[in-house]
Design an enzyme around this catalytic site. Sequence first.
Site, PDB file in Angstrom:
ATOM      1  N   LYS A   9       0.650  -1.328  -0.305  1.00 58.44           N
ATOM      2  CA  LYS A   9      -0.253  -0.203   0.002  1.00 58.44           C
ATOM      3  C   LYS A   9       1.030   1.232   0.413  1.00 58.44           C
ATOM      4  O   LYS A   9       2.291   1.117  -0.017  1.00 58.44           O
ATOM      5  CB  LYS A   9      -1.391   0.270   1.416  1.00 58.44           C
ATOM      6  CG  LYS A   9      -0.760   0.068   3.251  1.00 58.44           C
ATOM      7  CD  LYS A   9       0.318   1.169   2.999  1.00 58.44           C
ATOM      8  CE  LYS A   9       0.677   1.315   4.432  1.00 58.44           C
ATOM      9  NZ  LYS A   9       1.461   2.293   4.732  1.00 58.44           N
ATOM     10  N   ASP A 131      -2.133  -1.537  10.047  1.00 54.64           N
ATOM     11  CA  ASP A 131      -3.078  -1.467   8.711  1.00 54.64           C
ATOM     12  C   ASP A 131      -3.059  -2.274   8.633  1.00 54.64           C
ATOM     13  O   ASP A 131      -3.392  -2.707   6.902  1.00 54.64           O
ATOM     14  CB  ASP A 131      -1.265  -1.071   8.256  1.00 54.64           C
ATOM     15  CG  ASP A 131      -0.421   0.339   7.977  1.00 54.64           C
ATOM     16  OD1 ASP A 131      -1.322   1.539   8.851  1.00 54.64           O
ATOM     17  OD2 ASP A 131       0.442   0.562   8.212  1.00 54.64           O
TER      18      ASP A 131
END
Length: 285
Positions: A9, A131
Amino acid sequence: MIVAPAYAKINLSLEVVGRRADGFHDLVSVMQTVSLVDSLEFEPDRDLLFTCSDRTLTTGNLVLRAAALLRDRYGVQRGCRIHLQKHIPTAAGLGGGSSDAAVALITLAAMWNVKLTCSNLLDLAAALGSDVPFFLWSGTCLVEGRGERVSPLRSPDRQWYLLVNPRIEVSTERIFAALPVSDWTDGTETHALARDIVRADIVGIGRNGLQPTLFRLYPEARECYDAVTAVSAHGALVSGSGPTVLAPFPTQVDAMAAFQCLQGTGYWAMVVAAQEPAREYTPCR
Ligand code: C5P
């Protein structure tokens, strides 16, 4: 054997909006999965066994912790042989370990026939790291709270990024610990970016509230950021707690031209595309 991809990401914007009672920080961020990918192999076994292409990452790996957590919480008696082929740089702000853990949860739940709702998965993911919840959705998302409030946004048309890393690892914990309150903001810029993505399919970059602290603690990270800024017409931003720097480009050709300019610097660099993982790896979408 099941082979599953785990995408990296980037944070297109990240604002720290406050500190929580549990010591973590409240964030507002736009996160995006990209085409840089680790690979996980799963083979049924009586025991739980884990290997990694990078031997330094074997002990205490988040993949093994995800598997153990799922087994413990749901009383699973079965095991699995898991191999992780690592390509995403570690401690780099790219969420590699978190993505690996999310894919392990999703794949093992299916393999072990543990029926989980999105809410069950979210509890497990949040217990593993801030996350990890994002990767239950992937694509383009607004992420809030500690990282557990995830709202999918419309995924933009093909978008390219140059990623550049000065080949140093940084400590997220150390950066948050040194973050001054004066670097907190109210999330306005990130919310505006999220609105632009939904309304107009425009993908820019916002701000990163961790960037000044990263640069103070790790001067090499600033040098890398300056080098990327010099070759980007559309700005640059540190991803997460860094030190990887991202620069957006409208075409792959433009991104490759900037990539070429950085040859000889010694930096790790890669051109990637915004990437939406397949539906079987995004159970909450
Ligand atoms: O959750 P994770 O293990 O990724 O967080 C690493 C460190 O980053 C935490 O120990 C905490 O110090 C900091 N952090 C934070 N607020 C967040 C996410 C991480 O303070 N929302």
